[in-house]
Design a protein around this motif. Sequence first.
Motif: not given
Length: 420
Positions: A132-155
């Motif tokens: 039951x928690x898979x969709x919530x947790x895998x999307x948190x994993x993907x958003x956190x790892x993908x957004x935080x390493x991108x030019x969108x938010x990084x120097x």
Amino acid sequence: MSRFDTYFLLKEEDVIQYVREKSHFFPPDAKLACKEIGDGNLNYVYRVEDVETGRSLIAKQAGVTLRISKEMKLSTERNRKEAQILRLHAEVAPGLVPEVFAYDKTMCLSLMEDMRDFELMRYALMQHKTFPNFADQITTFMVNTLLSTSDLVMDHQEKKALVVEYMNPELCEITEDLVLTEPVNDNKGRNKVFPPIRAFADRELYQDNALHLEVAKLKFTFLNKAESLIHGDLHTGSIFVNKEKTVVFDPEFAFYGPMGYDIGNVTANLMFAWCNGNTYKAEAFCAWVEKTIVEVVDMFTQKFKARFAESKPDVMARTEGFLDWYAGEILTDTAGYTGTELLRRTVGMAQNKDVTSIDDEAARARIDRINITAGKSFIMNREQIRTGRQFLDTFLEAVSRQDEELRSNREENPVKRQGV
Ligand code: SR1
Ligand code: MG
């Protein structure tokens, strides 16, 4: 001097000796047992257990040749990068990756947390279990790892340094070949096409020039779009689950690539789980998979937009309309790579047990045809597939189309087996 000062491929008894000598995880007098439990195509994975207390850890070692093929050789450096990335993921996605205790650069071996209370997601799905928690947790994993390493938010300079740090040419080449070339052009003769669908695969994959063009575009997006530090192999064999938690491991294919590659791997592998469930008439399970596919896409989009708004994005990325446009591009890539994953696991060298375990020839042929039809549809229509519902409908339409075709073939030719 220690026998572990020079690299060699460990056996179970060596691993016990290694752990006694190199780690303080177990008391010195502990009775240890070791078993190789690796299930992937590349590395050796050992569980070392204190037989009296049940405490255990995992030792993962890279071999010079791959498990899937002794002809394929790779630098053992890959395990160092993997340990480094797991530590980075632990910072940005805490609780969603196993802890790495130590990395040994001589033995190319990491010691890490044993996810004993978890199951490998692919096998759990093959038993038609739901999470039951898979969709919530895998999307948190993907958003956190993908957004935080991108030019969108990084120097942007720091991000470029990471692009260099995480170059992964050997493992990327595997993906460029196995996922983004061979399913439509078997130029190395390594494909494994299920014999009853050979004519179908030939016509639908090898002879379809319009498809080749779109796969070529996706290959060059993969080669050139240094967007985020992606996991690079986010299928259900890289995920542990239980009813409460999701844990992502095995990021050895990680590099700076398109975000949609990770999301598309998750969606496609849920579709393989659906195929198994549908074959064995596990209706409640299939309904959960369908809901999960929709949620993975929609939760990713919602969380991605929310996290973007909370962070300090690049000044130009704040332009009105930019975020919607950017999220749309991610979804286009996601649809495209959902398609390439569906194709490559169906005819390529590295297949999935969800499907290959289906013994009945006609049932397996039906599933292969569905996945080829769906894979093509995702690739060819990727710019129009933007919501979770559209992802699911694209897949289910392929199922209906194939079933309709099989029905009419059967009516025209009642005695012939319906493979092709
Ligand atoms: C040669 S390695 C084959 C596959 O196994 C890995 O898990 C990746 O998915 C790769 O494509
Ligand atoms: Mg793997």
